[in-house]
Design a protein around this motif. Structure first.
Motif, PDB file in Angstrom:
ATOM      1  N   CYS A  53     -10.576   1.515   2.600  1.00  0.00           N
ATOM      2  CA  CYS A  53      -9.985   0.784   1.460  1.00  0.00           C
ATOM      3  C   CYS A  53      -8.887  -0.162   1.936  1.00  0.00           C
ATOM      4  O   CYS A  53      -8.798  -1.312   1.509  1.00  0.00           O
ATOM      5  CB  CYS A  53      -9.406   1.764   0.441  1.00  0.00           C
ATOM      6  SG  CYS A  53     -10.621   2.719  -0.474  1.00  0.00           S
TER       7      CYS A  53
ATOM      8  N   LEU B 137     -12.607   2.603  -5.903  1.00  0.00           N
ATOM      9  CA  LEU B 137     -11.764   1.987  -6.924  1.00  0.00           C
ATOM     10  C   LEU B 137     -11.821   2.764  -8.232  1.00  0.00           C
ATOM     11  O   LEU B 137     -12.890   3.077  -8.747  1.00  0.00           O
ATOM     12  CB  LEU B 137     -12.222   0.538  -7.160  1.00  0.00           C
ATOM     13  CG  LEU B 137     -11.369  -0.273  -8.148  1.00  0.00           C
ATOM     14  CD1 LEU B 137      -9.992  -0.553  -7.559  1.00  0.00           C
ATOM     15  CD2 LEU B 137     -12.062  -1.591  -8.500  1.00  0.00           C
TER      16      LEU B 137
ATOM     17  N   TRP C  15      -1.269  -1.253  -3.965  1.00  0.00           N
ATOM     18  CA  TRP C  15      -2.476  -0.439  -3.992  1.00  0.00           C
ATOM     19  C   TRP C  15      -2.109   0.992  -3.612  1.00  0.00           C
ATOM     20  O   TRP C  15      -1.480   1.224  -2.574  1.00  0.00           O
ATOM     21  CB  TRP C  15      -3.520  -0.984  -3.019  1.00  0.00           C
ATOM     22  CG  TRP C  15      -4.172  -2.248  -3.521  1.00  0.00           C
ATOM     23  CD1 TRP C  15      -3.781  -3.531  -3.293  1.00  0.00           C
ATOM     24  CD2 TRP C  15      -5.328  -2.326  -4.360  1.00  0.00           C
ATOM     25  NE1 TRP C  15      -4.617  -4.409  -3.927  1.00  0.00           N
ATOM     26  CE2 TRP C  15      -5.586  -3.696  -4.601  1.00  0.00           C
ATOM     27  CE3 TRP C  15      -6.174  -1.375  -4.936  1.00  0.00           C
ATOM     28  CZ2 TRP C  15      -6.644  -4.144  -5.374  1.00  0.00           C
ATOM     29  CZ3 TRP C  15      -7.236  -1.820  -5.712  1.00  0.00           C
ATOM     30  CH2 TRP C  15      -7.468  -3.177  -5.931  1.00  0.00           C
TER      31      TRP C  15
ATOM     32  N   LYS D 296       0.985  -6.912  -5.790  1.00  0.00           N
ATOM     33  CA  LYS D 296       0.180  -5.778  -6.219  1.00  0.00           C
ATOM     34  C   LYS D 296       0.397  -4.636  -5.234  1.00  0.00           C
ATOM     35  O   LYS D 296       0.360  -4.844  -4.018  1.00  0.00           O
ATOM     36  CB  LYS D 296      -1.300  -6.202  -6.196  1.00  0.00           C
ATOM     37  CG  LYS D 296      -2.183  -5.525  -7.226  1.00  0.00           C
ATOM     38  CD  LYS D 296      -3.604  -6.041  -7.104  1.00  0.00           C
ATOM     39  CE  LYS D 296      -3.887  -7.127  -8.146  1.00  0.00           C
ATOM     40  NZ  LYS D 296      -5.323  -7.502  -8.157  1.00  0.00           N
TER      41      LYS D 296
ATOM     42  N   TRP E 217      -8.423   5.155  -5.620  1.00  0.00           N
ATOM     43  CA  TRP E 217      -7.820   3.871  -5.179  1.00  0.00           C
ATOM     44  C   TRP E 217      -7.505   3.038  -6.408  1.00  0.00           C
ATOM     45  O   TRP E 217      -8.396   2.735  -7.203  1.00  0.00           O
ATOM     46  CB  TRP E 217      -8.817   3.179  -4.270  1.00  0.00           C
ATOM     47  CG  TRP E 217      -8.480   1.884  -3.605  1.00  0.00           C
ATOM     48  CD1 TRP E 217      -9.158   0.712  -3.743  1.00  0.00           C
ATOM     49  CD2 TRP E 217      -7.447   1.635  -2.650  1.00  0.00           C
ATOM     50  NE1 TRP E 217      -8.612  -0.246  -2.935  1.00  0.00           N
ATOM     51  CE2 TRP E 217      -7.549   0.291  -2.245  1.00  0.00           C
ATOM     52  CE3 TRP E 217      -6.421   2.412  -2.102  1.00  0.00           C
ATOM     53  CZ2 TRP E 217      -6.679  -0.296  -1.324  1.00  0.00           C
ATOM     54  CZ3 TRP E 217      -5.563   1.832  -1.176  1.00  0.00           C
ATOM     55  CH2 TRP E 217      -5.692   0.499  -0.806  1.00  0.00           C
ATOM     56  N   ARG E 218      -6.250   2.694  -6.603  1.00  0.00           N
ATOM     57  CA  ARG E 218      -5.870   1.991  -7.829  1.00  0.00           C
ATOM     58  C   ARG E 218      -4.711   1.031  -7.551  1.00  0.00           C
ATOM     59  O   ARG E 218      -3.830   1.320  -6.748  1.00  0.00           O
ATOM     60  CB  ARG E 218      -5.445   3.001  -8.899  1.00  0.00           C
ATOM     61  CG  ARG E 218      -5.057   2.360 -10.222  1.00  0.00           C
ATOM     62  CD  ARG E 218      -4.752   3.403 -11.275  1.00  0.00           C
ATOM     63  NE  ARG E 218      -4.347   2.780 -12.536  1.00  0.00           N
ATOM     64  CZ  ARG E 218      -4.063   3.441 -13.649  1.00  0.00           C
ATOM     65  NH1 ARG E 218      -4.156   4.768 -13.681  1.00  0.00           N
ATOM     66  NH2 ARG E 218      -3.698   2.810 -14.746  1.00  0.00           N
ATOM     67  N   ALA E 219      -4.719  -0.104  -8.237  1.00  0.00           N
ATOM     68  CA  ALA E 219      -3.676  -1.117  -8.046  1.00  0.00           C
ATOM     69  C   ALA E 219      -2.720  -1.154  -9.232  1.00  0.00           C
ATOM     70  O   ALA E 219      -3.119  -0.934 -10.384  1.00  0.00           O
ATOM     71  CB  ALA E 219      -4.306  -2.493  -7.858  1.00  0.00           C
TER      72      ALA E 219
ATOM     73  N   THR F 265       0.830  -1.210   0.000  1.00  0.00           N
ATOM     74  CA  THR F 265       0.000   0.000   0.000  1.00  0.00           C
ATOM     75  C   THR F 265       0.860   1.254   0.000  1.00  0.00           C
ATOM     76  O   THR F 265       1.891   1.310   0.676  1.00  0.00           O
ATOM     77  CB  THR F 265      -0.919   0.037   1.238  1.00  0.00           C
ATOM     78  OG1 THR F 265      -1.552  -1.238   1.402  1.00  0.00           O
ATOM     79  CG2 THR F 265      -1.987   1.113   1.106  1.00  0.00           C
TER      80      THR F 265
ATOM     81  N   ARG G 229     -10.078  -5.674  -1.683  1.00  0.00           N
ATOM     82  CA  ARG G 229      -9.663  -4.304  -1.997  1.00  0.00           C
ATOM     83  C   ARG G 229     -10.132  -3.854  -3.385  1.00  0.00           C
ATOM     84  O   ARG G 229     -10.196  -2.666  -3.666  1.00  0.00           O
ATOM     85  CB  ARG G 229      -8.139  -4.181  -1.919  1.00  0.00           C
ATOM     86  CG  ARG G 229      -7.606  -4.201  -0.490  1.00  0.00           C
ATOM     87  CD  ARG G 229      -6.108  -4.011  -0.461  1.00  0.00           C
ATOM     88  NE  ARG G 229      -5.652  -3.557   0.857  1.00  0.00           N
ATOM     89  CZ  ARG G 229      -4.460  -3.031   1.077  1.00  0.00           C
ATOM     90  NH1 ARG G 229      -3.593  -2.910   0.077  1.00  0.00           N
ATOM     91  NH2 ARG G 229      -4.106  -2.634   2.280  1.00  0.00           N
ATOM     92  N   GLY G 230     -10.434  -4.803  -4.221  1.00  0.00           N
ATOM     93  CA  GLY G 230     -10.870  -4.471  -5.575  1.00  0.00           C
ATOM     94  C   GLY G 230     -12.365  -4.249  -5.698  1.00  0.00           C
ATOM     95  O   GLY G 230     -12.879  -4.074  -6.809  1.00  0.00           O
TER      96      GLY G 230
END
Length: 522
Positions: A435, A447, A407, A405, A458-460, A371, A441-442
């Motif tokens: 989040c 998102l 985030w 990943k 919020w983006r991965a 994160t 989380r997705g």
């Protein structure tokens, strides 16, 4: 009984009287620290507690209260000098202490009218601690003092601690602890979220669960007092009893003093100097921003100069003079396997090449860097700060990279905060905390989706996406900055002016660093 606000107002009102004599906010808080310590030690020595006082005979509170005029000023100076030579908590609070209140009448008023009239031991731990923290925050607001660099905004600390969620039996450390904000927030979080703690868990939390390291002695003093007022760490009486037991068991006085120093929750030291043998379950820290690590030296010509420090450590992935990159490496080394960390870092840690790229690639490979919180400007007392919070977990050795990943939550784009008119509140971090803690989380409302939710914060990013970026940069933004697109959405003129001023200060600092490096090389 006094509330925290009333206490702060009362103590602060007197500070303004002393400022007329040229005393800074920092000096005032420091003098309060010495006097509060002596007063509380005296209160504990009386009924109903009747504990032996850790303060040597003749140097305690009664001796101060009994004196007036020049005799008071002389005795106070001698008291500080004598106590500064002691070990344990006494030494930590009083080391290198000096009297900054030169007017005996004003010193007398502070002792007799303000501090002596309050029963400090009877005031609740929360009230006492909150009052002291209130003074520390006011000191941080005094931009001339430079104390702001030791103070992280409380709403940010609370949000970070809520995310990392430290537990009762864990060990928590802050290797750049300042006045103890992260440690106290972790303590409060554990107490408030674990109502049924056992006695052993409570004692572990009080005596062994929290540790701090701070390079500046005067700030360490404030942290030690802050922790003590909040009931964290062994009491002076417990330390004195332990010291006597060690001496009775055959230890020399120096050995006993060394053992006592190890029991203190905070110590004054350069955390980067060496790793040490202790490992921790949780690291929460906001290392100092700005200058590279440096030391003052005297040249052959007798002139003073600052030389950059490069820490040569076997556990570091890269040797560098960049203090923040060194702290990221140090934090990773301090963690137990599966330990959790949250580190506040400036933007340059996310994009700087050379050692920066080496550290980022190694961190993504060896840890689960899961994160990143992009922080808004205008929330720190230190000017010109563009910062982020990096969350990662240490993992055991593996042939495959641990980060799957990353985030990212963007709390910077189109967000405008100031310390005077629009301060950041805990509620402003609520969506990020939700989040962070989401099971999936997705599947959260924030998102980002190019078609469905282009305003999502919020983006991965996958591991492959990150390592394919230039210099493995983590400096990612995807939201459109409204102020660049629409003149009607421009921030207020004073906000724009402040942002420009902060950018200029940051640029000037970088130019001065480069100039210093060039002069050093020459």
């Amino acid at each position: 009984m006094s509330t925290a606000d009333t206490l702060v107002s009362k103590l602060w009102a007197y500070c303004n009287v002393l400022r007329d004599d040229g005393l800074s906010y920092g000096d005032y808080v420091e003098q309060l620290t010495y006097l509060l310590f002596l007063k509380m030690a005296d209160e504990y020595s009386r009924p109903p507690w009747n504990r032996p006082s850790p303060v040597p005979e003749g140097y305690g509170w009664p001796a101060l209260v009994a004196k007036d005029g020049d005799a008071l000023e002389v005795h106070y100076r001698k008291t500080l000098e004598h106590l500064g030579k002691q070990h344990g908590l006494l030494g930590l609070v009083f080391r290198k202490s000096q009297n900054k209140i030169q007017d005996p009448a004003k010193l007398r008023r502070l002792i007799a009218d303000l501090i002596d009239r309050e029963q400090w031991v009877m005031v609740g731990v929360d009230v006492k601690g909150d009052a002291y923290e209130g003074l520390l925050e006011r000191n941080a607001q005094d931009t001339k003092s430079g104390a702001g660099q030791y103070f992280t905004p409380r709403p940010l600390i609370d949000a970070i601690v809520s995310c990392v969620d430290p537990k009762p039996n864990e060990t928590i450390v802050d290797p750049a602890c300042g006045t103890g904000g992260f440690l106290l927030a972790a303590h409060q979080h554990i107490v408030s979220t674990n109502k049924a703690m056992t006695r052993e868990e409570r004692e572990h939390l009080r005596l062994d669960g929290l540790r701090g390291i701070e390079i500046v002695q005067s700030v360490t003093r404030l942290c030690a007092m802050n922790l003590m007022l909040h009931g964290v760490g062994p009491t002076p009486q417990e330390l004195e009893k332990l010291r006597q037991e060690l001496v009775d068991a055959g230890k020399s006085e120096d050995q006993a003093d060394g053992e006592i120093d190890k029991r203190l929750p905070v110590r004054a030291d350069d955390a980067l100097r060496e790793l040490g043998s202790d490992r921790y379950d949780v690291v929460l820290t906001n290392p100092p921003f700005g200058k590279k690590s440096s030391v003052m030296v005297v040249t052959e010509e007798g002139e003073t100069d600052r030389q950059a420090i490069t820490y040569e450590r076997d556990d570091f992935w890269a040797s560098t003079t960049n203090k923040q990159l060194n702290f990221v490496q140090h934090v990773r080394s301090m963690l137990n396997i599966h330990g959790r960390a949250a580190v506040v870092v400036p933007d340059n840690v996310l994009f700087e090449g050379g050692a920066g790229e080496t550290v980022r690639r190694a961190l993504l490979r060896d840890c689960d860097v899961h994160t990143l919180l992009r922080l808004p400007t205008g929330i720190f007392y230190a000017q010109g700060v563009k910062a982020n919070v990096l969350f990662f977990d240490r993992k055991p050795a593996s042939p495959n990279p641990w980060t799957r990943k990353l985030w990212v939550y963007d709390l910077r784009t189109n967000k405008h905060f100031t310390l005077k008119t629009k301060r950041m509140r805990r509620a402003d971090l609520g969506e990020f905390v939700a989040c962070y803690g989401a099971e999936d989380r997705g599947a959260v409302d924030a998102l980002w989706d190019e078609e469905g939710n282009p305003e999502g914060r919020w983006r991965a990013y996958s591991y492959d996406e990150l390592v394919a970026r230039d210099k493995c940069s983590l400096d990612t933004f995807w939201l459109k900055d409204d102020s660049l697109l629409d003149a009607e959405n421009l921030p207020e003129p004073d906000e724009i002016a402040q942002e420009i001023a902060e950018d200029l200060r940051a640029a000037l600092e970088q130019i001065e660093e480069i100039l210093g490096d060039l002069e050093g090389a020459a």
